[in-house]
Design a protein around this motif. Sequence first.
Motif, mmCIF file in Angstrom:
data_model
loop_
_atom_site.group_PDB
_atom_site.id
_atom_site.type_symbol
_atom_site.label_atom_id
_atom_site.label_comp_id
_atom_site.label_asym_id
_atom_site.label_seq_id
_atom_site.Cartn_x
_atom_site.Cartn_y
_atom_site.Cartn_z
ATOM 1 N N GLY A 1 0.792 -1.225 0.000
ATOM 2 C CA GLY A 1 0.000 0.000 0.000
ATOM 3 C C GLY A 1 0.821 1.269 0.000
ATOM 4 N N LEU A 2 2.128 1.165 0.137
ATOM 5 C CA LEU A 2 3.001 2.329 0.128
ATOM 6 C C LEU A 2 3.529 2.529 -1.289
ATOM 7 C CD1 LEU A 2 4.420 4.498 1.820
ATOM 8 C CD2 LEU A 2 6.270 2.870 2.170
ATOM 9 N N ASP A 3 3.249 3.693 -1.857
ATOM 10 C CA ASP A 3 3.650 3.985 -3.234
ATOM 11 C C ASP A 3 4.925 4.827 -3.211
ATOM 12 O OD1 ASP A 3 3.717 4.209 -5.952
ATOM 13 O OD2 ASP A 3 2.111 5.702 -6.075
ATOM 14 N N LEU A 4 6.022 4.228 -3.644
ATOM 15 C CA LEU A 4 7.300 4.927 -3.676
ATOM 16 C C LEU A 4 7.609 5.539 -5.036
ATOM 17 C CD1 LEU A 4 9.539 2.528 -1.577
ATOM 18 C CD2 LEU A 4 8.406 4.620 -0.850
ATOM 19 N N ALA A 5 6.710 5.410 -5.999
ATOM 20 C CA ALA A 5 6.953 5.933 -7.343
ATOM 21 C C ALA A 5 7.169 7.452 -7.343
ATOM 22 C CB ALA A 5 5.817 5.544 -8.276
ATOM 23 N N PRO A 6 6.389 8.252 -6.589
ATOM 24 C CA PRO A 6 6.668 9.699 -6.583
ATOM 25 C C PRO A 6 8.046 10.030 -6.015
ATOM 26 C CG PRO A 6 4.475 9.286 -5.738
ATOM 27 C CD PRO A 6 5.140 7.956 -5.887
ATOM 28 N N LEU A 7 8.462 9.307 -4.996
ATOM 29 C CA LEU A 7 9.784 9.550 -4.408
ATOM 30 C C LEU A 7 10.886 9.240 -5.415
ATOM 31 C CD1 LEU A 7 11.548 10.209 -1.929
ATOM 32 C CD2 LEU A 7 11.422 7.782 -1.361
ATOM 33 N N ILE A 8 10.761 8.121 -6.102
ATOM 34 C CA ILE A 8 11.759 7.733 -7.104
ATOM 35 C C ILE A 8 11.767 8.732 -8.262
ATOM 36 C CG2 ILE A 8 12.464 5.900 -8.697
ATOM 37 C CD1 ILE A 8 12.863 5.243 -5.721
#
Length: 95
Positions: free
Chosen positions: A68-75
């Motif tokens: 449930g944690l979306d790391l795409a914006p951080l990357i």
Amino acid sequence: MQSLFQVLMLILSIAQFFIIAHVIMSWLINFQVLNPRQQLVAQIWYGLNRVLEPVYGPLRRLLPPMGGLDLAPLIALLGIYVIEIVLRNNVAAFY
């Protein structure tokens, strides 16, 4: 050529703004501060999703599921910062 460098930096700044706005808006929607059923909120939300999904989609396929944690914006933000660093270190090539 200096104008090309400035245009590239402007595009990267706009991309950063869109990503940060999308992240903040997703938090506000999840904490029920914003209601996505309101027309203006829905238009902004769907517009940001349509602009950023071509960036997030490939990143989400590469990243492992995080529950449930979306790391795409951080990357994506890290990628933009890396591109900015490379451009600033090679700014002499634009003159």
